[in-house]
Design a protein around this motif. Structure first.
Motif, PDB file in Angstrom:
ATOM      1  N   TYR A 282       4.897   1.384  -1.617  1.00 11.73           N
ATOM      2  CA  TYR A 282       3.810   2.177  -2.169  1.00 11.73           C
ATOM      3  C   TYR A 282       4.393   3.153  -3.188  1.00 11.73           C
ATOM      4  O   TYR A 282       5.506   3.669  -3.001  1.00 11.73           O
ATOM      5  CB  TYR A 282       3.128   3.021  -1.089  1.00 11.73           C
ATOM      6  CG  TYR A 282       1.946   2.385  -0.409  1.00 11.73           C
ATOM      7  CD1 TYR A 282       0.645   2.662  -0.825  1.00 11.73           C
ATOM      8  CD2 TYR A 282       2.119   1.536   0.675  1.00 11.73           C
ATOM      9  CE1 TYR A 282      -0.452   2.104  -0.183  1.00 11.73           C
ATOM     10  CE2 TYR A 282       1.031   0.966   1.327  1.00 11.73           C
ATOM     11  CZ  TYR A 282      -0.254   1.255   0.894  1.00 11.73           C
ATOM     12  OH  TYR A 282      -1.339   0.695   1.527  1.00 11.73           O
TER      13      TYR A 282
ATOM     14  N   ASP B 278      -1.309  -2.364   4.541  1.00 12.10           N
ATOM     15  CA  ASP B 278      -2.424  -1.433   4.633  1.00 12.10           C
ATOM     16  C   ASP B 278      -1.865  -0.043   4.924  1.00 12.10           C
ATOM     17  O   ASP B 278      -0.804   0.113   5.526  1.00 12.10           O
ATOM     18  CB  ASP B 278      -3.405  -1.868   5.724  1.00 12.10           C
ATOM     19  CG  ASP B 278      -2.775  -1.826   7.110  1.00 12.10           C
ATOM     20  OD1 ASP B 278      -3.026  -0.862   7.849  1.00 12.10           O
ATOM     21  OD2 ASP B 278      -1.978  -2.754   7.431  1.00 12.10           O
ATOM     22  N   ARG B 279      -2.579   0.992   4.490  1.00 18.32           N
ATOM     23  CA  ARG B 279      -2.037   2.359   4.543  1.00 18.32           C
ATOM     24  C   ARG B 279      -1.690   2.776   5.968  1.00 18.32           C
ATOM     25  O   ARG B 279      -0.599   3.329   6.226  1.00 18.32           O
ATOM     26  CB  ARG B 279      -3.064   3.326   3.941  1.00 18.32           C
ATOM     27  CG  ARG B 279      -2.564   4.767   3.822  1.00 18.32           C
ATOM     28  CD  ARG B 279      -1.596   4.933   2.652  1.00 18.32           C
ATOM     29  NE  ARG B 279      -0.977   6.258   2.637  1.00 18.32           N
ATOM     30  CZ  ARG B 279      -1.576   7.361   2.242  1.00 18.32           C
ATOM     31  NH1 ARG B 279      -2.834   7.325   1.824  1.00 18.32           N
ATOM     32  NH2 ARG B 279      -0.946   8.518   2.241  1.00 18.32           N
TER      33      ARG B 279
ATOM     34  N   GLY C 221      -1.222   3.769  -6.583  1.00 15.43           N
ATOM     35  CA  GLY C 221      -1.271   2.380  -7.024  1.00 15.43           C
ATOM     36  C   GLY C 221      -1.392   1.455  -5.838  1.00 15.43           C
ATOM     37  O   GLY C 221      -1.450   1.886  -4.679  1.00 15.43           O
ATOM     38  N   GLU C 222      -1.433   0.173  -6.123  1.00 15.66           N
ATOM     39  CA  GLU C 222      -1.575  -0.820  -5.071  1.00 15.66           C
ATOM     40  C   GLU C 222      -0.218  -1.112  -4.419  1.00 15.66           C
ATOM     41  O   GLU C 222       0.811  -1.099  -5.093  1.00 15.66           O
ATOM     42  CB  GLU C 222      -2.149  -2.123  -5.648  1.00 15.66           C
ATOM     43  CG  GLU C 222      -3.566  -1.988  -6.173  1.00 15.66           C
ATOM     44  CD  GLU C 222      -4.533  -1.575  -5.075  1.00 15.66           C
ATOM     45  OE1 GLU C 222      -4.442  -2.162  -3.967  1.00 15.66           O
ATOM     46  OE2 GLU C 222      -5.350  -0.679  -5.316  1.00 15.66           O
TER      47      GLU C 222
ATOM     48  N   ARG D  94       2.866  -3.317  -2.781  1.00 15.65           N
ATOM     49  CA  ARG D  94       3.501  -4.562  -3.221  1.00 15.65           C
ATOM     50  C   ARG D  94       4.463  -5.054  -2.143  1.00 15.65           C
ATOM     51  O   ARG D  94       5.021  -4.262  -1.380  1.00 15.65           O
ATOM     52  CB  ARG D  94       4.296  -4.329  -4.511  1.00 15.65           C
ATOM     53  CG  ARG D  94       3.468  -3.795  -5.667  1.00 15.65           C
ATOM     54  CD  ARG D  94       2.641  -4.873  -6.309  1.00 15.65           C
ATOM     55  NE  ARG D  94       1.850  -4.355  -7.429  1.00 15.65           N
ATOM     56  CZ  ARG D  94       1.181  -5.099  -8.274  1.00 15.65           C
ATOM     57  NH1 ARG D  94       1.209  -6.417  -8.156  1.00 15.65           N
ATOM     58  NH2 ARG D  94       0.489  -4.559  -9.265  1.00 15.65           N
TER      59      ARG D  94
END
Length: 451
Positions: free
Chosen positions: A218, A269-270, A296-297, A299
């Motif tokens: 992240y 997932d967070r 951001g997304e 990876r």
């Protein structure tokens, strides 16, 4: 000498060109990617979206090859800091003591770093960096490499050579580019082993260590109160907990946080990402992930194996060809040694002796220590330990004791960081002065220290 060709515009290839331009009138760098016009991720650098460590040695060598580039990067937002005083190191499950190491880290995202290196190299006299060029083979004559075959979507452009001839010759939709020296910096997917066979030479012996390291990353928005102003957290994997994590401060007020597991994927997932961080031997990354907002997304990335190609052991190798960086040795990226070793390989091109035997001897001396460090660490992990030698087991036991002593001894931490940053060999941890400090330490007090 007149012309050198470098295969690959990676950090390794660009730094090789920076070295070669001091020796050759012209240097051409060929890359199969469409190179970005701005600082951005590119297809050929799959790990660029994850945490990248630039060791103090790498920082120093790059600034030597391209004088002033570190200051240019800082002017664009990169951050300098002491790697002990402004970073948190947790190894063998223990928090190592803080102090001033004198080792300067440069914290910078891969796109900015590579972009600025590419701009500087492209501006060097006689150097051209060409994208969308796929090298398909080597040219040779009488056992010497004399150039490369290239497929291209457009013709080569640029000034003619000294005798008035163009550098590229179109052949059936391709090009022949002659060269006095070809340097393969194309990474772990290098085709030099196959090309050697085509030229009548044996390919190198290849050593592989299956590691199956899997990343999750992240980017987070960074505030001044995060981690009390520290710039990095490094939490190493242990045999008891084969998971690791790192957080690095980056330009544009960002963190990059990478979690990694051997043979398992960190959740993306967070909530799962934070929970995974909570299983590490120290809570620092968990606290940061839960306190900071995403930028951001997430990876994922996977490295199946560490690979070393033993070019130095070949009895026959064509002159006019050298191999460098990940094309020689690709490390477990958890240790953050790849870019720095590639920079040191590039610096080896400054030596007057560019014979294959001389060059491979020099880079073998560079590669041996980081390879020993990473392989010894990897083979301790569950499922990988079958290859540990008695010597490795003794060294691992001593390193655990060393880390325990370093919890209360900043000088031992400094010595450890000098080894991990490739200034000193691992044997330095066994020097009489270090042994005395380890044996005199209150190891019984060296327990994991919470943040």
């Amino acid at each position: 000498m007149d012309h050198a060709v470098v295969i690959g515009a990676s950090m390794s290839g660009l730094l090789s060109a920076a070295a070669l331009h001091r020796r050759f009138a012209r240097v051409t760098v060929l890359d199969r990617d469409r190179l970005p016009a701005v600082d951005a991720h590119r297809r050929g650098a799959g790990q660029s979206r994850h945490a990248h460590g630039l060791l103090a040695t790498g920082h120093e060598v790059i600034d030597g090859l391209l004088p002033g580039i570190a200051a240019e990067l800082v002017a664009q937002g990169a951050i300098r800091g002491d790697l002990q005083d402004q970073a948190r190191h947790i190894h063998s499950g223990r928090r190592l003591a803080r102090g001033h190491s004198g080792l300067t880290g440069l914290f910078v995202g891969r796109p900015l770093l590579e972009g600025q290196v590419r701009r500087r190299v492209s501006a060097l006299p006689g150097v051209r960096v060409l994208s969308e060029r796929l090298v398909t083979g080597l040219l040779s004559r009488e056992g010497r490499v004399t150039g490369v075959r290239v497929l291209s979507e457009r013709p080569v452009t640029g000034p003619p050579s000294r005798d008035g001839r163009v550098m590229g010759v179109r052949l059936s939709g391709g090009e022949l580019i002659p060269a006095d020296l070809v340097v393969d910096a194309s990474g772990r997917g290098s085709r030099t082993p196959q090309w050697l066979g085509e030229l009548g030479f044996r390919p190198p012996q290849e050593e592989q260590v299956g590691i199956d390291v899997r990343y999750g990353t992240y980017e987070l928005r960074r505030r001044s109160d995060h981690l009390a102003g520290d710039l990095a957290v490094v939490i190493g994997a242990t045999p008891q907990a084969p998971r690791a994590g790192v957080a690095l401060a980056l330009e544009d007020e960002r963190w990059i946080v990478t979690l990694a597991g051997y043979g398992e994927d960190p959740p993306l997932d967070r909530a799962g990402f934070a929970a995974y961080a909570a299983t590490l031997p120290a809570p620092d990354l968990h606290h940061l992930i839960t306190a900071a907002n995403p930028a951001g997304e997430p990876r994922a990335y996977r490295t199946p194996s560490a690979v070393r190609r033993r070019y130095e052991r070949l009895s026959r190798f064509p002159e006019g060809l050298l191999v460098t960086g990940d094309a020689v040795c690709s490390f477990n990226p958890l240790y953050g040694q790849g870019m720095s070793v590639a920079a040191m390989h590039a610096r080896a091109l400054l030596d007057p002796d560019l014979s294959a035997r001389g060059y491979f001897r020099r880079i073998t001396q560079i590669t041996d220590i980081p390879w020993e460090i990473t392989v010894s660490g990897d083979l301790r992990m569950p499922g990988l330990g079958g290859g540990l030698t008695p010597r490795m087991r003794m060294a691992a036991a001593y390193l655990d004791r060393f880390h325990a002593a370093a919890v209360h001894d900043p000088e031992l931490t400094r010595r450890f960081l000098r080894v991990s940053n490739l200034y000193d060999p691992p044997a330095a941890l066994l020097s009489p002065a270090a042994l005395v400090r380890v044996l005199r330490s209150g190891v019984q007090r060296a327990v994991p220290v919470p943040v």
